[in-house]
Design a protein around this motif. Structure first.
Motif, PDB file in Angstrom:
ATOM      1  N   VAL A 102       0.862  -1.175   0.000  1.00 39.01           N
ATOM      2  CA  VAL A 102       0.000   0.000   0.000  1.00 39.01           C
ATOM      3  C   VAL A 102       0.899   1.225   0.000  1.00 39.01           C
ATOM      4  CG1 VAL A 102      -1.773   1.292   1.244  1.00 39.01           C
ATOM      5  CG2 VAL A 102      -1.834  -1.216   1.258  1.00 39.01           C
ATOM      6  N   ARG A 103       0.807   2.012  -1.074  1.00 43.18           N
ATOM      7  CA  ARG A 103       1.645   3.194  -1.230  1.00 43.18           C
ATOM      8  C   ARG A 103       0.927   4.397  -0.620  1.00 43.18           C
ATOM      9  NH1 ARG A 103       1.815   2.856  -7.554  1.00 43.18           N
ATOM     10  NH2 ARG A 103      -0.403   2.553  -7.003  1.00 43.18           N
ATOM     11  N   ASP A 148      -1.761   4.835  -3.444  1.00 36.77           N
ATOM     12  CA  ASP A 148      -3.037   4.160  -3.217  1.00 36.77           C
ATOM     13  C   ASP A 148      -3.882   4.829  -2.144  1.00 36.77           C
ATOM     14  OD1 ASP A 148      -2.242   1.816  -4.882  1.00 36.77           O
ATOM     15  OD2 ASP A 148      -0.762   1.584  -3.278  1.00 36.77           O
ATOM     16  N   LYS A 207      -9.086   7.356  -3.983  1.00 34.68           N
ATOM     17  CA  LYS A 207      -7.972   7.082  -3.092  1.00 34.68           C
ATOM     18  C   LYS A 207      -8.511   6.818  -1.682  1.00 34.68           C
ATOM     19  CE  LYS A 207      -4.935   7.967  -6.337  1.00 34.68           C
ATOM     20  NZ  LYS A 207      -4.129   6.873  -6.971  1.00 34.68           N
TER      21      LYS A 207
END
Length: 351
Positions: free
Chosen positions: A4-5, A67, A90
């Motif tokens: 998960v960015r 993300d 997002k």
């Protein structure tokens, strides 16, 4: 495990805690930051070795290689900064309070639901092990029907410089000025203690009366561009949907208390006391046979994930997580009515 960015929106003091929190979340990686202040942004990126930085949300969205967003902007811009992120689908973890009024908070909750993204309000103290255990015990009927409670959130940073000198540092001064987006101690930490008490009691607020007070702190109640007009103390009388009544209060003038939350809650079969002091929580109870002697004993509590870990896990598993934006909106309605009650001399108002 899916990576998960994370993008950090707003790089002030609290943003550092968010970065450190995500370091403890398996699969999370902070990849970017946003701040309109280029100098502050550059220092933040360098400090945490974050590869990408932007001075606008539009530029970050055009890049798009993230993300989820941790929104650590000032309270007054949570609404305007979160909406474009939701429109871009997002996931968002937003600092409390969700917005500065109920209308904006509801719009954020509705947009998040429509986008189908994970949405969470960073109500840190909701995630204390002692509070979660108290909520479980109350739901199971261990203390019977809840009748009465008292809840406090006490700080003292206006009486001593342990966290820094409030009269010269903007990170504190903005919290004392409505023109800089502050709703005072009520909006800053009152939201925490309201959530703390009502989550444990497993019941929402039905009525509230409130008195707010702003104290004299500087010549002409102003320091530089900061007019010191935000409330410093708040006292609320609260009735819950389950019929229980209680007092909720908070202040920045509680000498001897650095950052202390306490909840005492009483039912027909017993009582519980939840304490959270500087991140360390404890639970005591007087239940069963101990009622006859009024003996209070320490109760066992487990370990829980942080909000940062829970937020990332929810994204990875495509699951909802609490407290969500809907909870943030519900709390904001209570805060709005508290302000309205004070404006009317402390009159009792329905939620």
């Amino acid at each position: 495990m899916n990576e998960v960015r994370i993008l950090i929106l707003g790089t002030g003091g609290m943003a550092n805690s968010h970065v450190e929190g995500f370091k403890e979340a398996p699969g999370a990686r902070v990849v970017a930051g946003i701040d309109t202040n280029q100098e502050r942004l550059d220092a933040f990126l360098k400090k945490h070795d974050i590869p990408h930085g932007f001075t606008s949300i539009a530029d970050a969205l055009a890049w798009g290689e993230f993300d989820a967003v941790s929104n650590v902007t000032p309270d007054s811009v949570h609404h305007m900064t979160t909406l474009p992120l939701l429109a871009a689908h997002k996931h968002v973890l937003c600092e409390k309070p969700l917005a500065v009024n109920h209308h904006d908070a509801v719009e954020m909750a509705e947009r998040a639901a429509a986008a189908g993204v994970v949405n969470m309000v960073n109500l840190t103290y909701r995630n204390g092990a002692a509070l979660i255990e108290a909520n479980r015990l109350i739901q199971e009927g261990v203390i019977g029907e809840v009748r009465h409670f008292e809840a406090s959130y006490l700080q003292s940073w206006l009486t001593q410089p342990a966290w820094g000198e409030w009269s010269t540092e903007s990170q504190w001064l903005w919290r004392l000025s409505t023109a800089h987006g502050s709703n005072g101690v009520l909006g800053d930490v009152g939201v925490h203690i309201l959530d703390f008490a009502t989550y444990a009691a497993n019941s929402a607020v039905s009525n509230i009366s409130c008195r707010l007070q702003t104290f004299h702190k500087a010549e002409n109640d102003k320091i530089g561009e900061y007019v010191l007009d935000a409330n410093d103390s708040a006292v609320m009388n609260v009735r819950l949907d389950n019929g229980a009544i209680g007092v909720v209060h908070t202040t920045r003038f509680a000498s001897g208390h650095m950052n202390d939350l306490t909840l005492k809650i009483y039912g027909t079969k017993g009582g519980l006391e939840v304490v959270d002091k500087m991140g360390h929580s404890a639970l005591r109870g007087c239940i069963g046979a101990d009622l006859k002697t009024a003996e209070w004993k320490d109760l066992p509590i487990g370990k829980v994930d942080t909000n940062y870990v829970r937020f990332v896990k929810a994204i990875q598993n495509d699951l909802p997580v609490l407290p969500d934006f809907a909870r943030g909106a519900a709390l904001q309605k209570v805060l709005d009515q508290a302000v309205a009650s004070n404006a009317q001399g402390g009159v009792d108002l329905a939620i």
